[in-house]
Design a protein around this motif. Structure first.
Motif, PDB file in Angstrom:
ATOM      1  N   GLY A  55      31.431  25.703  36.696  1.00 17.12           N
ATOM      2  CA  GLY A  55      30.713  26.373  37.762  1.00 17.12           C
ATOM      3  C   GLY A  55      31.587  26.632  38.977  1.00 17.12           C
ATOM      4  O   GLY A  55      32.563  25.927  39.238  1.00 17.12           O
ATOM      5  N   GLY A  56      31.230  27.670  39.711  1.00 15.18           N
ATOM      6  CA  GLY A  56      31.952  27.959  40.937  1.00 15.18           C
ATOM      7  C   GLY A  56      33.335  28.526  40.700  1.00 15.18           C
ATOM      8  O   GLY A  56      33.708  28.909  39.596  1.00 15.18           O
ATOM      9  N   GLU A  57      34.096  28.560  41.775  1.00 17.07           N
ATOM     10  CA  GLU A  57      35.440  29.114  41.726  1.00 17.07           C
ATOM     11  C   GLU A  57      36.454  28.037  41.354  1.00 17.07           C
ATOM     12  O   GLU A  57      36.244  26.856  41.596  1.00 17.07           O
ATOM     13  CB  GLU A  57      35.804  29.734  43.077  1.00 17.07           C
ATOM     14  CG  GLU A  57      35.000  30.969  43.416  1.00 17.07           C
ATOM     15  CD  GLU A  57      35.166  32.069  42.377  1.00 17.07           C
ATOM     16  OE1 GLU A  57      36.313  32.353  41.993  1.00 17.07           O
ATOM     17  OE2 GLU A  57      34.146  32.620  41.947  1.00 17.07           O
ATOM     18  N   MET A  58      37.539  28.463  40.776  1.00 17.47           N
ATOM     19  CA  MET A  58      38.634  27.544  40.515  1.00 17.47           C
ATOM     20  C   MET A  58      39.941  28.329  40.609  1.00 17.47           C
ATOM     21  O   MET A  58      39.946  29.562  40.542  1.00 17.47           O
ATOM     22  CB  MET A  58      38.504  26.917  39.124  1.00 17.47           C
ATOM     23  CG  MET A  58      38.573  27.877  37.988  1.00 17.47           C
ATOM     24  SD  MET A  58      38.299  27.010  36.421  1.00 17.47           S
ATOM     25  CE  MET A  58      38.923  28.216  35.277  1.00 17.47           C
ATOM     26  N   GLU A  59      41.022  27.623  40.813  1.00 13.72           N
ATOM     27  CA  GLU A  59      42.325  28.257  40.959  1.00 13.72           C
ATOM     28  C   GLU A  59      43.157  27.984  39.713  1.00 13.72           C
ATOM     29  O   GLU A  59      43.103  26.898  39.143  1.00 13.72           O
ATOM     30  CB  GLU A  59      43.038  27.745  42.208  1.00 13.72           C
ATOM     31  CG  GLU A  59      42.336  28.132  43.495  1.00 13.72           C
ATOM     32  CD  GLU A  59      43.175  27.831  44.718  1.00 13.72           C
ATOM     33  OE1 GLU A  59      44.358  28.233  44.749  1.00 13.72           O
ATOM     34  OE2 GLU A  59      42.648  27.183  45.637  1.00 13.72           O
ATOM     35  N   THR A  60      43.917  28.995  39.319  1.00 14.34           N
ATOM     36  CA  THR A  60      44.720  28.900  38.108  1.00 14.34           C
ATOM     37  C   THR A  60      46.203  29.019  38.448  1.00 14.34           C
ATOM     38  O   THR A  60      46.597  29.745  39.366  1.00 14.34           O
ATOM     39  CB  THR A  60      44.330  29.998  37.110  1.00 14.34           C
ATOM     40  OG1 THR A  60      44.383  31.280  37.762  1.00 14.34           O
ATOM     41  CG2 THR A  60      42.917  29.778  36.587  1.00 14.34           C
ATOM     42  N   ILE A  61      47.000  28.310  37.681  1.00 10.21           N
ATOM     43  CA  ILE A  61      48.462  28.301  37.832  1.00 10.21           C
ATOM     44  C   ILE A  61      49.067  28.657  36.483  1.00 10.21           C
ATOM     45  O   ILE A  61      48.594  28.197  35.448  1.00 10.21           O
ATOM     46  CB  ILE A  61      48.968  26.910  38.242  1.00 10.21           C
ATOM     47  CG1 ILE A  61      48.262  26.400  39.496  1.00 10.21           C
ATOM     48  CG2 ILE A  61      50.487  26.911  38.440  1.00 10.21           C
ATOM     49  CD1 ILE A  61      48.487  24.915  39.747  1.00 10.21           C
ATOM     50  N   ALA A  62      50.092  29.483  36.477  1.00  8.24           N
ATOM     51  CA  ALA A  62      50.836  29.741  35.239  1.00  8.24           C
ATOM     52  C   ALA A  62      52.319  29.748  35.552  1.00  8.24           C
ATOM     53  O   ALA A  62      52.741  30.157  36.636  1.00  8.24           O
ATOM     54  CB  ALA A  62      50.417  31.070  34.609  1.00  8.24           C
ATOM     55  N   LEU A  63      53.098  29.301  34.573  1.00  6.66           N
ATOM     56  CA  LEU A  63      54.555  29.266  34.704  1.00  6.66           C
ATOM     57  C   LEU A  63      55.150  29.915  33.472  1.00  6.66           C
ATOM     58  O   LEU A  63      54.703  29.676  32.348  1.00  6.66           O
ATOM     59  CB  LEU A  63      55.064  27.825  34.842  1.00  6.66           C
ATOM     60  CG  LEU A  63      54.456  26.998  35.978  1.00  6.66           C
ATOM     61  CD1 LEU A  63      53.284  26.164  35.484  1.00  6.66           C
ATOM     62  CD2 LEU A  63      55.516  26.101  36.625  1.00  6.66           C
TER      63      LEU A  63
ATOM     64  N   LEU B 284      51.221  35.759  33.875  1.00  9.63           N
ATOM     65  CA  LEU B 284      51.552  35.499  35.267  1.00  9.63           C
ATOM     66  C   LEU B 284      50.781  36.422  36.212  1.00  9.63           C
ATOM     67  O   LEU B 284      50.393  36.022  37.315  1.00  9.63           O
ATOM     68  CB  LEU B 284      53.058  35.653  35.485  1.00  9.63           C
ATOM     69  CG  LEU B 284      53.937  34.608  34.794  1.00  9.63           C
ATOM     70  CD1 LEU B 284      55.405  35.025  34.822  1.00  9.63           C
ATOM     71  CD2 LEU B 284      53.769  33.240  35.440  1.00  9.63           C
ATOM     72  N   GLU B 285      50.545  37.661  35.766  1.00 16.47           N
ATOM     73  CA  GLU B 285      49.839  38.613  36.615  1.00 16.47           C
ATOM     74  C   GLU B 285      48.354  38.289  36.752  1.00 16.47           C
ATOM     75  O   GLU B 285      47.684  38.793  37.649  1.00 16.47           O
ATOM     76  CB  GLU B 285      50.002  40.034  36.054  1.00 16.47           C
ATOM     77  CG  GLU B 285      51.432  40.544  35.983  1.00 16.47           C
ATOM     78  CD  GLU B 285      52.038  40.868  37.341  1.00 16.47           C
ATOM     79  OE1 GLU B 285      51.365  40.631  38.375  1.00 16.47           O
ATOM     80  OE2 GLU B 285      53.176  41.359  37.384  1.00 16.47           O
ATOM     81  N   ARG B 286      47.806  37.439  35.853  1.00 16.99           N
ATOM     82  CA  ARG B 286      46.370  37.175  35.845  1.00 16.99           C
ATOM     83  C   ARG B 286      45.954  36.004  36.722  1.00 16.99           C
ATOM     84  O   ARG B 286      44.781  35.879  37.059  1.00 16.99           O
ATOM     85  CB  ARG B 286      45.897  36.849  34.420  1.00 16.99           C
ATOM     86  CG  ARG B 286      45.944  37.945  33.409  1.00 16.99           C
ATOM     87  CD  ARG B 286      45.217  39.207  33.774  1.00 16.99           C
ATOM     88  NE  ARG B 286      44.553  39.825  32.645  1.00 16.99           N
ATOM     89  CZ  ARG B 286      45.165  40.478  31.673  1.00 16.99           C
ATOM     90  NH1 ARG B 286      46.483  40.594  31.679  1.00 16.99           N
ATOM     91  NH2 ARG B 286      44.466  41.028  30.693  1.00 16.99           N
ATOM     92  N   VAL B 287      46.884  35.110  37.044  1.00 17.13           N
ATOM     93  CA  VAL B 287      46.487  33.837  37.643  1.00 17.13           C
ATOM     94  C   VAL B 287      46.621  33.870  39.163  1.00 17.13           C
ATOM     95  O   VAL B 287      47.226  34.782  39.742  1.00 17.13           O
ATOM     96  CB  VAL B 287      47.326  32.675  37.062  1.00 17.13           C
ATOM     97  CG1 VAL B 287      47.110  32.546  35.569  1.00 17.13           C
ATOM     98  CG2 VAL B 287      48.810  32.836  37.398  1.00 17.13           C
ATOM     99  N   ASP B 288      46.071  32.844  39.807  1.00 18.53           N
ATOM    100  CA  ASP B 288      46.122  32.768  41.266  1.00 18.53           C
ATOM    101  C   ASP B 288      47.505  32.385  41.771  1.00 18.53           C
ATOM    102  O   ASP B 288      47.918  32.818  42.841  1.00 18.53           O
ATOM    103  CB  ASP B 288      45.102  31.730  41.761  1.00 18.53           C
ATOM    104  CG  ASP B 288      43.682  32.092  41.371  1.00 18.53           C
ATOM    105  OD1 ASP B 288      43.244  33.210  41.705  1.00 18.53           O
ATOM    106  OD2 ASP B 288      43.021  31.268  40.704  1.00 18.53           O
ATOM    107  N   HIS B 289      48.200  31.538  41.002  1.00 19.54           N
ATOM    108  CA  HIS B 289      49.506  31.038  41.440  1.00 19.54           C
ATOM    109  C   HIS B 289      50.528  31.241  40.317  1.00 19.54           C
ATOM    110  O   HIS B 289      50.733  30.351  39.490  1.00 19.54           O
ATOM    111  CB  HIS B 289      49.411  29.559  41.804  1.00 19.54           C
ATOM    112  CG  HIS B 289      48.435  29.249  42.890  1.00 19.54           C
ATOM    113  ND1 HIS B 289      48.696  29.471  44.217  1.00 19.54           N
ATOM    114  CD2 HIS B 289      47.165  28.762  42.823  1.00 19.54           C
ATOM    115  CE1 HIS B 289      47.644  29.115  44.939  1.00 19.54           C
ATOM    116  NE2 HIS B 289      46.701  28.689  44.109  1.00 19.54           N
ATOM    117  N   PRO B 290      51.180  32.422  40.251  1.00 21.59           N
ATOM    118  CA  PRO B 290      52.213  32.633  39.234  1.00 21.59           C
ATOM    119  C   PRO B 290      53.547  32.048  39.677  1.00 21.59           C
ATOM    120  O   PRO B 290      53.957  32.220  40.827  1.00 21.59           O
ATOM    121  CB  PRO B 290      52.290  34.161  39.130  1.00 21.59           C
ATOM    122  CG  PRO B 290      51.858  34.657  40.471  1.00 21.59           C
ATOM    123  CD  PRO B 290      50.907  33.637  41.040  1.00 21.59           C
TER     124      PRO B 290
END
Length: 248
Positions: free
Chosen positions: A182-190, A200-206
């Motif tokens: 539920g709610g918002e969440m932040e995503t990280i990709a490396l 990398l283009e899809r996530v909040d923190h590439p």
């Protein structure tokens, strides 16, 4: 992603670690055991997303049971990919994993034989070499006409389904997790390879991991950061630098 302190910190914080890779299911299963993970994972450049059946609380639309997982298929069957390669080998000098055998795969990749055999066990995609790079553009056009695509990794080109990539797979995982928690969440990709760009283009923190002896990836749609080091050292340091201010 074998930086133990970073892995342990993510686990302590309850942050899922989702492997998104060009490797096969068989290869990832070994890596998960080595790292003590039991998480969802994405194989073969977004060809399939595997959710452990132990995550039974998750609602996973459009999935099928492939024990002990629920599988969301985004790619095409390996038999179709191999048929495309075999039909064109008289015109293009292509060598795919299906032609090589484990010994040749081990020679080209530096993998031990046991791991090379796992890399042979493919479900969705075919890594390949092409002798004449100038023929690649024509091959890409023919792949598109057949509902396939070509992406490039660290050592090989990969023949994949036209509707799959790591970015779409990340979207699937993110939406399932978002609905569950539920709610918002932040995503990280490396990532460090061209086939990592859609992810990398899809996530909040590439985060771009620099490559040894080559240029780093250039992100187009959003600003990211470049890790200070390559490999697992860069991965772990970048993760810790990003999450510690949020949880300290």
């Amino acid at each position: 992603i074998r930086d133990r302190p970073a892995l342990e910190r993510l686990r302590d914080l309850g942050i899922p670690i989702v492997m998104v890779t060009s490797k096969t299911r068989a290869e990832v299963e070994v890596l998960q055991r080595e790292m003590g993970l039991e998480e969802a994972f994405v194989v073969e450049n977004g060809g399939g997303v595997f959710f452990p059946d132990s995550h039974g609380e998750l609602e996973i639309p459009d999935s099928t049971m492939v024990s002990p997982y629920r599988l969301v298929t985004l790619g095409v069957p390996y038999s179709e990919v191999r048929r495309f390669i075999e039909d064109r080998q008289s015109r293009f000098d292509i060598e795919g994993f299906g032609d090589m055998g484990a010994a040749r795969i081990a020679e080209l990749t530096g993998l031990p034989m046991a791991q090379a055999r796992l890399a042979e066990r493919r479900d969705f995609t075919e890594p390949f070499l092409i002798a004449d790079p100038e023929q690649l553009a024509t091959l890409v056009e023919e792949a598109a006409a057949a509902g396939l695509a070509v992406t490039t990794g660290g050592r090989f080109h990969h023949l994949i389904g036209a509707r799959q990539d790591k970015g779409r797979a990340v979207d699937v995982v993110t939406e399932i997790f978002r609905r569950h928690w539920g709610g918002e969440m932040e995503t990280i990709a490396l990532g460090d390879s061209p086939n990592d760009l859609p992810m990398l283009e899809r996530v909040d923190h590439p985060i771009v991991i620099p490559r040894v002896g080559g240029p780093s990836l250039q992100l187009q749609k959003r600003r990211g950061r470049v890790a200070k080091h390559h490999g697992s050292l860069g991965w772990g340091e970048a993760v810790r630098e990003l999450i510690e201010p949020l949880y300290s």
